[in-house]
Design a protein around this motif. Structure first.
Motif, PDB file in Angstrom:
ATOM      1  N   ARG A 188       0.863  -1.185   0.000  1.00 20.94           N
ATOM      2  CA  ARG A 188       0.000   0.000   0.000  1.00 20.94           C
ATOM      3  C   ARG A 188       0.892   1.226   0.000  1.00 20.94           C
ATOM      4  NH1 ARG A 188      -4.854   0.612   1.445  1.00 20.94           N
ATOM      5  NH2 ARG A 188      -5.146  -1.531   2.083  1.00 20.94           N
ATOM      6  N   THR A 211      12.166  -5.660   8.531  1.00 27.53           N
ATOM      7  CA  THR A 211      11.048  -4.854   9.046  1.00 27.53           C
ATOM      8  C   THR A 211      11.101  -3.433   8.490  1.00 27.53           C
ATOM      9  OG1 THR A 211      12.369  -4.361  10.995  1.00 27.53           O
ATOM     10  CG2 THR A 211      10.741  -6.142  11.222  1.00 27.53           C
ATOM     11  N   ALA A 213       9.629  -0.958   5.160  1.00 23.72           N
ATOM     12  CA  ALA A 213       8.241  -0.682   4.750  1.00 23.72           C
ATOM     13  C   ALA A 213       7.552  -1.959   4.276  1.00 23.72           C
ATOM     14  CB  ALA A 213       8.243   0.356   3.625  1.00 23.72           C
ATOM     15  N   SER A 214       8.258  -2.802   3.525  1.00 25.33           N
ATOM     16  CA  SER A 214       7.652  -4.040   3.016  1.00 25.33           C
ATOM     17  C   SER A 214       7.368  -5.003   4.164  1.00 25.33           C
ATOM     18  CB  SER A 214       8.588  -4.730   2.008  1.00 25.33           C
ATOM     19  OG  SER A 214       8.987  -3.828   1.006  1.00 25.33           O
ATOM     20  N   GLN A 239       4.394  -4.042   6.381  1.00 23.03           N
ATOM     21  CA  GLN A 239       3.086  -4.249   5.743  1.00 23.03           C
ATOM     22  C   GLN A 239       2.723  -5.727   5.666  1.00 23.03           C
ATOM     23  OE1 GLN A 239       3.445  -1.947   2.052  1.00 23.03           O
ATOM     24  NE2 GLN A 239       2.427  -0.254   3.060  1.00 23.03           N
ATOM     25  N   ARG A 265      16.357  -6.754  12.770  1.00 22.72           N
ATOM     26  CA  ARG A 265      17.713  -6.198  12.964  1.00 22.72           C
ATOM     27  C   ARG A 265      17.622  -4.768  13.474  1.00 22.72           C
ATOM     28  NH1 ARG A 265      22.078  -6.905   8.272  1.00 22.72           N
ATOM     29  NH2 ARG A 265      20.939  -5.186   7.302  1.00 22.72           N
ATOM     30  N   THR A 266      16.784  -3.974  12.844  1.00 21.74           N
ATOM     31  CA  THR A 266      16.635  -2.584  13.292  1.00 21.74           C
ATOM     32  C   THR A 266      15.141  -2.280  13.408  1.00 21.74           C
ATOM     33  OG1 THR A 266      18.571  -2.065  11.944  1.00 21.74           O
ATOM     34  CG2 THR A 266      17.344  -0.206  12.824  1.00 21.74           C
ATOM     35  N   LYS A 314      16.064   7.162   9.228  1.00 19.33           N
ATOM     36  CA  LYS A 314      15.794   5.993   8.397  1.00 19.33           C
ATOM     37  C   LYS A 314      14.303   6.092   8.125  1.00 19.33           C
ATOM     38  CE  LYS A 314      17.356   1.315   8.533  1.00 19.33           C
ATOM     39  NZ  LYS A 314      18.266   0.389   9.116  1.00 19.33           N
ATOM     40  N   ARG A 315      13.845   5.665   6.971  1.00 21.82           N
ATOM     41  CA  ARG A 315      12.460   5.952   6.603  1.00 21.82           C
ATOM     42  C   ARG A 315      11.463   5.287   7.559  1.00 21.82           C
ATOM     43  NH1 ARG A 315       8.168   4.009   3.911  1.00 21.82           N
ATOM     44  NH2 ARG A 315       7.164   5.207   2.268  1.00 21.82           N
ATOM     45  N   GLY A 350      14.508  -5.831   1.050  1.00 16.42           N
ATOM     46  CA  GLY A 350      14.750  -4.558   0.369  1.00 16.42           C
ATOM     47  C   GLY A 350      15.480  -4.642  -0.954  1.00 16.42           C
ATOM     48  N   TRP A 382      19.329   2.501   3.588  1.00 15.55           N
ATOM     49  CA  TRP A 382      19.434   2.432   2.119  1.00 15.55           C
ATOM     50  C   TRP A 382      19.538   3.822   1.510  1.00 15.55           C
ATOM     51  CZ3 TRP A 382      15.693   4.755  -0.808  1.00 15.55           C
ATOM     52  CH2 TRP A 382      14.412   4.899  -0.274  1.00 15.55           C
TER      53      TRP A 382
HETATM   54  O1  N01 Z   1      13.416  -2.426   2.245  1.00 15.83           O
HETATM   55  P1  N01 Z   1      14.302  -1.853   3.471  1.00 15.83           P
HETATM   56  P2  N01 Z   1      11.835  -2.306   2.033  1.00 15.83           P
HETATM   57  N1  N01 Z   1      19.534  -9.929   8.173  1.00 15.83           N
HETATM   58  O2  N01 Z   1      15.697  -1.811   2.963  1.00 15.83           O
HETATM   59  C1  N01 Z   1      16.474  -6.105   6.798  1.00 15.83           C
HETATM   60  C2  N01 Z   1       9.800   1.864  -0.446  1.00 15.83           C
HETATM   61  N2  N01 Z   1       8.600   1.086  -0.098  1.00 15.83           N
HETATM   62  O3  N01 Z   1      11.502  -3.164   0.843  1.00 15.83           O
HETATM   63  O4  N01 Z   1      17.167  -2.078   8.820  1.00 15.83           O
HETATM   64  C3  N01 Z   1      18.432  -9.430   8.752  1.00 15.83           C
HETATM   65  O5  N01 Z   1      13.724  -0.641   4.015  1.00 15.83           O
HETATM   66  C4  N01 Z   1      16.792  -4.653   7.068  1.00 15.83           C
HETATM   67  O6  N01 Z   1      17.395  -4.499   8.334  1.00 15.83           O
HETATM   68  P3  N01 Z   1      18.225  -3.131   8.675  1.00 15.83           P
HETATM   69  C5  N01 Z   1      10.117   2.784   0.712  1.00 15.83           C
HETATM   70  O7  N01 Z   1      10.727   3.948   0.268  1.00 15.83           O
HETATM   71  C6  N01 Z   1       7.474   1.802   0.143  1.00 15.83           C
HETATM   72  O8  N01 Z   1      11.110  -2.587   3.255  1.00 15.83           O
HETATM   73  O9  N01 Z   1      19.107  -2.884   7.469  1.00 15.83           O
HETATM   74  N3  N01 Z   1      17.710  -8.418   8.271  1.00 15.83           N
HETATM   75  C7  N01 Z   1      15.398  -4.044   6.954  1.00 15.83           C
HETATM   76  O10 N01 Z   1      14.642  -4.247   8.113  1.00 15.83           O
HETATM   77  C8  N01 Z   1      11.045   1.924   1.524  1.00 15.83           C
HETATM   78  O11 N01 Z   1      11.801   2.623   2.468  1.00 15.83           O
HETATM   79  C9  N01 Z   1       6.349   1.162   0.543  1.00 15.83           C
HETATM   80  O12 N01 Z   1      18.957  -3.421   9.891  1.00 15.83           O
HETATM   81  C10 N01 Z   1      18.136  -7.885   7.128  1.00 15.83           C
HETATM   82  C11 N01 Z   1      14.783  -4.876   5.812  1.00 15.83           C
HETATM   83  O13 N01 Z   1      15.529  -6.076   5.734  1.00 15.83           O
HETATM   84  C12 N01 Z   1      11.854   1.254   0.434  1.00 15.83           C
HETATM   85  O14 N01 Z   1      10.914   1.000  -0.601  1.00 15.83           O
HETATM   86  C13 N01 Z   1       6.332  -0.222   0.691  1.00 15.83           C
HETATM   87  C14 N01 Z   1      19.266  -8.356   6.439  1.00 15.83           C
HETATM   88  C15 N01 Z   1      14.873  -4.176   4.489  1.00 15.83           C
HETATM   89  O15 N01 Z   1      14.149  -2.975   4.562  1.00 15.83           O
HETATM   90  C16 N01 Z   1      12.500  -0.053   0.853  1.00 15.83           C
HETATM   91  O16 N01 Z   1      11.609  -0.804   1.663  1.00 15.83           O
HETATM   92  C17 N01 Z   1       7.488  -0.921   0.423  1.00 15.83           C
HETATM   93  C18 N01 Z   1      19.985  -9.421   7.018  1.00 15.83           C
HETATM   94  N4  N01 Z   1      21.099  -9.902   6.443  1.00 15.83           N
HETATM   95  C19 N01 Z   1       8.623  -0.259   0.031  1.00 15.83           C
HETATM   96  N5  N01 Z   1      19.418  -7.610   5.322  1.00 15.83           N
HETATM   97  C20 N01 Z   1       5.177   1.998   0.865  1.00 15.83           C
HETATM   98  O17 N01 Z   1       4.916   3.026   0.312  1.00 15.83           O
HETATM   99  C21 N01 Z   1      18.421  -6.720   5.309  1.00 15.83           C
HETATM  100  N6  N01 Z   1      17.648  -6.876   6.405  1.00 15.83           N
HETATM  101  C22 N01 Z   1       4.405   1.636   1.999  1.00 15.83           C
END
Ligand code: N01
Length: 539
Positions: free
Chosen positions: A56, A185, A187-188, A191, A208-209, A333-334, A385, A498
């Protein structure tokens, strides 16, 4: 013999999302022949691939759409924050209205491009060997078209199903009653977790965070009320407002610092932003020093934490999701917009593994193994991500005039001129990519303003009969210097995110987005045209 005629167009747009749709219409009206190549089987860009449960948008209606009255006149969104299915319906609406399909080829995965100096044209090639010549080459592939999967040992040995949120099966997946692991954890992840947490038999979150989420305050929209708003000019007003704010939203930072207010005034203001208004107000409509001053930032974090602790009862989960000491300053961080996220994770069947204490050591045939033992699951969801912002372009074999690819151009660090072009890559403009306001903006606003600039540039190109336009080295150097200055003045460098490539192990950590605000960004772009194409080599 096998010589074949290669199709020739004025402009090739890559990707069928917001950026290319707005450009298609503008450039066609100027008399250019335009084609779109899209890798997926349908339009929508990110909304085609990321169709995971709960996907969303985090930007509210009416600004999450193309800024065109002709389109909103007969399309009304049904929720303040639209879900992926409705956004896809919206893209189908645009396709019909603008006859987009007549100009678009789907399942065309552009994987290389080379500039032909003789012809002053790009020769672009797709994975299926389709070739096309285009004088102007405009990748509109966004900041998240290269997903990231951590190299967990044994990932291939898992006997259940593994899904990455960024390539969710188009036919959907039924996870009801399943034991599900979610890694990530962002944005993806947030959700997926809030959508599936209630229906899974067991959910294990690998954290992780903590994501410092804000309440979305979602609500349904009444069709009649929306029609009324369209008639009385409210849609135009909202869209106009995006032109005057830092991030291309309708709201902006207030012209007060955190400690200008008394503690009582501050509490009231924070409450209004986070609880009453919801959305990104607590992030982007707050005190102007929040992202610059650590003490001010700590006040915001304290308020945020107090609100979240009221909703989380489990003491261990309180420590994990809202720790006393934050891992990074608030909002660097977003933050995600959540709906019941904290209530969902508070349930006993939702377990959390802190991977800082117990890193994922191995994926086995039946589950995930950490130093705290093994958890058996039926399904693993990777919400890990993207190789964000630069990954989309750098993964393509686009060769510049000196033979190097974009990845070569960036081997010592990302470099662009105004976040839209690069020296050695003439006649190429990219939208919603590196060193633009991209991650610090609402997508439709950023792409709209960049597309308006491209339209102005193309008018000049036509008037002056320009066949080649290339950013100068000085323009690139100047932009990189300004970009770093803006970034260094903020608290963003204090987060591993990121925004700076810190999410990809081994990648150079550097500012990837323009943190100086949309207004200054658009002003810089426009000045480069108004000052006689300053910063551009023209032929
Ligand atoms: O990706 P992310 P996303 N072991 O990189 C974790 C847009 N978006 O797809 O935070 C364990 O934010 C990582 O941990 P950490 C929006 O701009 C928008 O969620 O790096 N965990 C993190 O928690 C968004 O910001 C919408 O410590 C590991 C997660 O994986 C951007 O896209 C919806 C790991 C990655 O989170 C990206 O969002 C979706 C490991 N080795 C996306 N490696 C909407 O508009 C990574 N992680 C709502």
């Amino acid at each position: 013999m096998g010589s074949h005629q290669i199709e020739e167009v004025d402009v090739l747009l890559v990707g069928a999302g917001f950026a290319s749709f707005t450009l298609l219409n503008r450039l066609r009206k100027l008399g250019y022949s335009v084609r779109i190549f899209e890798k997926g089987a349908a339009s929508g860009g990110i909304w085609y691939w990321n169709c995971y449960p709960g996907a969303r948008v985090d930007t509210d209606t009416p600004i999450y759409q193309l800024f065109d009255k002709e389109l909103w006149e007969d399309f009304t969104f049904h929720e303040r924050y639209a879900g992926w299915k409705e956004i896809r319906r919206y893209f189908e609406h645009v396709e019909k209205k603008w006859h987009v399909r007549d100009y678009t080829s789907f399942n065309k995965n552009v994987d290389s491009a080379v500039f032909d100096e003789q012809r002053q044209q790009w020769l672009i090639e797709c994975a299926d060997s389709t070739e096309i010549y285009a004088r102007w080459f405009l990748p509109c592939i966004g900041f998240a078209s290269k997903r990231y999967t951590p190299p967990f040992p044994g990932l291939g040995n898992f006997r259940g199903d593994i899904y990455h949120t960024a390539v969710w099966p188009q036919h959907g997946v039924n996870l009801k009653g399943k034991r599900v692991a979610v890694v990530g954890t962002g944005a993806s992840g947030v959700q997926v977790i809030q959508e599936l947490g209630d229906i899974t038999k067991e959910m294990t979150i690998y954290l992780r965070t903590p994501n410092m989420c804000l309440p979305m305050n979602q609500r349904p929209l009444d069709e009649k009320e929306e029609e009324e708003k369209k008639k009385n000019g409210w849609y135009e007003q909202q869209i106009e407002a995006t032109r005057h704010t830092f991030a291309g939203f309708t709201y902006d930072f207030v012209q007060r610092n955190t400690f200008d207010d008394t503690p009582e005034e501050r509490e009231k203001f924070y409450h209004e932003l986070m609880v009453e208004k919801g959305g990104f107000n607590f992030w982007l409509a707050t005190y102007k020093d929040m992202l610059f001053d650590l003490k001010a930032n700590e006040e915001a974090y304290k308020f945020w934490r107090k609100q979240i602790l009221k909703r989380l009862k489990d003491p261990e989960k309180q420590k994990l999701f809202a720790p006393e000491v934050p891992p990074h300053p608030w909002g660097t961080k977003r933050p995600s917009l959540e709906q019941r996220f904290y209530e969902v994770v508070d349930q006993p069947h939702v377990k959390v593994v802190d991977v800082n204490k117990a890193p994922i050591e191995e994926v086995t045939a039946t589950g995930l193994k950490t130093s705290q033992g093994q958890v058996d699951v039926d399904v693993i969801v990777l919400a890990t991500g993207f190789d964000s912002v630069t990954g989309s372009l750098a993964q393509l074999n686009i060769q510049g005039t000196k033979g190097g690819t974009i990845a070569d151009h960036w081997k010592d660090g990302t470099k662009t001129a105004m976040g839209i072009a690069m020296p050695e890559f003439p006649n190429m403009f990219f939208l919603y990519g590196p060193q633009a306001p991209t991650a610090f903006s609402s997508g439709p606003s950023c792409t709209q303003f960049q597309a308006e600039w491209v339209e102005k540039a193309f008018k000049i190109i036509k008037e002056k009969n320009i066949t080649r336009l290339e950013a100068t080295q000085e323009s690139e150097d100047d932009w990189c210097r300004r970009l770093k200055e803006e970034w260094d003045a903020t608290l963003f460098p204090l987060a591993k995110s990121w925004y700076s490539g810190a999410n990809i192990p081994g990648r150079k950590v550097e500012p990837l987005n323009w943190a100086g605000g949309m207004v200054e960004y658009v002003g810089t772009l426009n000045r480069s045209l108004e000052n006689g194409l300053q910063g551009w080599k023209v032929e």
